[in-house]
Write an enzyme that holds these catalytic residues in place. Structure first.
Site, PDB file in Angstrom:
ATOM      1  N   CYS A  25      14.881   9.141 -42.328  1.00 29.95           N
ATOM      2  CA  CYS A  25      16.223   8.789 -41.867  1.00 29.95           C
ATOM      3  C   CYS A  25      16.057   7.761 -40.740  1.00 29.95           C
ATOM      4  O   CYS A  25      14.962   7.576 -40.202  1.00 29.95           O
ATOM      5  CB  CYS A  25      16.968  10.034 -41.366  1.00 29.95           C
ATOM      6  N   GLY A  55      13.315   8.338 -56.625  1.00 33.13           N
ATOM      7  CA  GLY A  55      13.352   8.453 -58.075  1.00 33.13           C
ATOM      8  C   GLY A  55      13.871   7.226 -58.800  1.00 33.13           C
ATOM      9  O   GLY A  55      14.413   7.338 -59.904  1.00 33.13           O
ATOM     10  N   CYS A  91      14.654  12.759 -45.924  1.00 31.33           N
ATOM     11  CA  CYS A  91      13.734  12.741 -44.780  1.00 31.33           C
ATOM     12  C   CYS A  91      13.192  14.154 -44.575  1.00 31.33           C
ATOM     13  O   CYS A  91      13.801  15.135 -45.019  1.00 31.33           O
ATOM     14  CB  CYS A  91      14.497  12.267 -43.544  1.00 31.33           C
ATOM     15  N   SER A 117      12.230   4.665 -60.249  1.00 32.48           N
ATOM     16  CA  SER A 117      11.528   4.409 -61.515  1.00 32.48           C
ATOM     17  C   SER A 117      11.839   5.476 -62.552  1.00 32.48           C
ATOM     18  O   SER A 117      12.018   5.159 -63.731  1.00 32.48           O
ATOM     19  CB  SER A 117      10.016   4.317 -61.282  1.00 32.48           C
ATOM     20  N   HIS A 167      14.542   9.189 -37.331  1.00 32.42           N
ATOM     21  CA  HIS A 167      13.103   9.417 -37.279  1.00 32.42           C
ATOM     22  C   HIS A 167      12.299   8.132 -37.481  1.00 32.42           C
ATOM     23  O   HIS A 167      11.204   7.999 -36.938  1.00 32.42           O
ATOM     24  CB  HIS A 167      12.710  10.503 -38.282  1.00 32.42           C
ATOM     25  N   ASP A 202      12.411  -2.963 -62.703  1.00 28.18           N
ATOM     26  CA  ASP A 202      11.885  -2.127 -61.628  1.00 28.18           C
ATOM     27  C   ASP A 202      11.338  -3.033 -60.525  1.00 28.18           C
ATOM     28  O   ASP A 202      11.004  -4.193 -60.768  1.00 28.18           O
ATOM     29  CB  ASP A 202      10.768  -1.228 -62.173  1.00 28.18           C
ATOM     30  N   GLU A 203      11.233  -2.504 -59.319  1.00 28.69           N
ATOM     31  CA  GLU A 203      10.722  -3.257 -58.165  1.00 28.69           C
ATOM     32  C   GLU A 203      11.538  -4.532 -57.949  1.00 28.69           C
ATOM     33  O   GLU A 203      11.005  -5.604 -57.640  1.00 28.69           O
ATOM     34  CB  GLU A 203       9.228  -3.585 -58.325  1.00 28.69           C
ATOM     35  N   ALA A 204      12.855  -4.426 -58.102  1.00 27.53           N
ATOM     36  CA  ALA A 204      13.744  -5.588 -58.039  1.00 27.53           C
ATOM     37  C   ALA A 204      13.761  -6.262 -56.670  1.00 27.53           C
ATOM     38  O   ALA A 204      14.179  -7.413 -56.557  1.00 27.53           O
ATOM     39  CB  ALA A 204      15.160  -5.187 -58.444  1.00 27.53           C
ATOM     40  N   GLN A 205      13.294  -5.576 -55.639  1.00 25.32           N
ATOM     41  CA  GLN A 205      13.224  -6.207 -54.319  1.00 25.32           C
ATOM     42  C   GLN A 205      12.314  -7.429 -54.328  1.00 25.32           C
ATOM     43  O   GLN A 205      12.439  -8.321 -53.504  1.00 25.32           O
ATOM     44  CB  GLN A 205      12.775  -5.207 -53.243  1.00 25.32           C
TER      45      GLN A 205
END
Length: 191
Positions: free
Chosen positions: A181, A14, A144, A16, A184, A86-89
């Protein structure tokens, strides 16, 4: 004192929608905001969009964008109360320092939202810089399929099997990525 915030998580937490809620809260109080998103995310079409159907127009940045200069220019016309990214990566390290200067020099709070790690568990450059210098780090929670906190982003092929190699960035949503997680995620990569 204005601060630089980094809200991070895996996919589907969540980010955004949280950004859009914060933007709404500022605007509801008559305050001016400036939204940014990565041009690289071709799904956005100049919008911050959430999976639950909220959206808002945003400025686009690419690696060469001088965000600090653009924010200064906009602030000179209409004083800004908050900048939301947003999309700060996908920010470069230099751009992270620019948005830190927005908080430190101009006095505008900057709220960045993005993924912490890629599909191999490695930090994105923008996320690494934000984790290093942000005034406040806030982890948003995703879940997850087992019910544990999802912290990893698994890239999958059309067959639903894990993809282990490739470019760090491949744009996609639920069709390409699963939030898992660590247990997994590791099982899927080693299975």
């Amino acid at each position: 004192m204005a601060k630089l915030y980094f809200y991070y998580s895996s996919m589907n937490a969540g980010k955004s929608s949280s950004l859009l809620q914060a933007d709404f809260n500022y605007r509801e109080r008559g305050m001016a905001t400036m939204l940014w998103t990565a041009e690289l995310d071709t799904r956005s079409e100049g919008m911050v969009r959430s999976r639950i159907g909220l959206d808002a127009r945003a400025h686009l940045y690419r690696p060469e964008t001088q965000i600090l200069d653009d924010i200064r220019a906009a602030h000179a016309v209409t004083p800004l109360d908050c900048v939301l990214i947003d999309e700060a990566q996908f920010l470069t390290e230099a751009q992270v320092w620019q948005v830190a200067a927005v908080a430190d020099e101009i006095g505008i709070p900057v709220l960045c939202y993005g993924l912490r790690t890629d599909f191999q568990g490695a930090l994105f450059p923008g996320s690494a810089a934000l984790l290093g210098i942000a005034d406040a780090l806030v982890e948003l929670k995703a879940v997850c399929h087992c019910g544990r906190k999802a912290t990893m982003n698994l890239r999958v092929g059309e067959d639903g099997k894990a993809i282990k190699e490739g470019e760090q960035t491949e744009i996609g949503g639920n069709d390409r990525y699963l939030a898992l997680c660590r247990k997994h995620f590791s099982a899927a990569l080693n299975g």
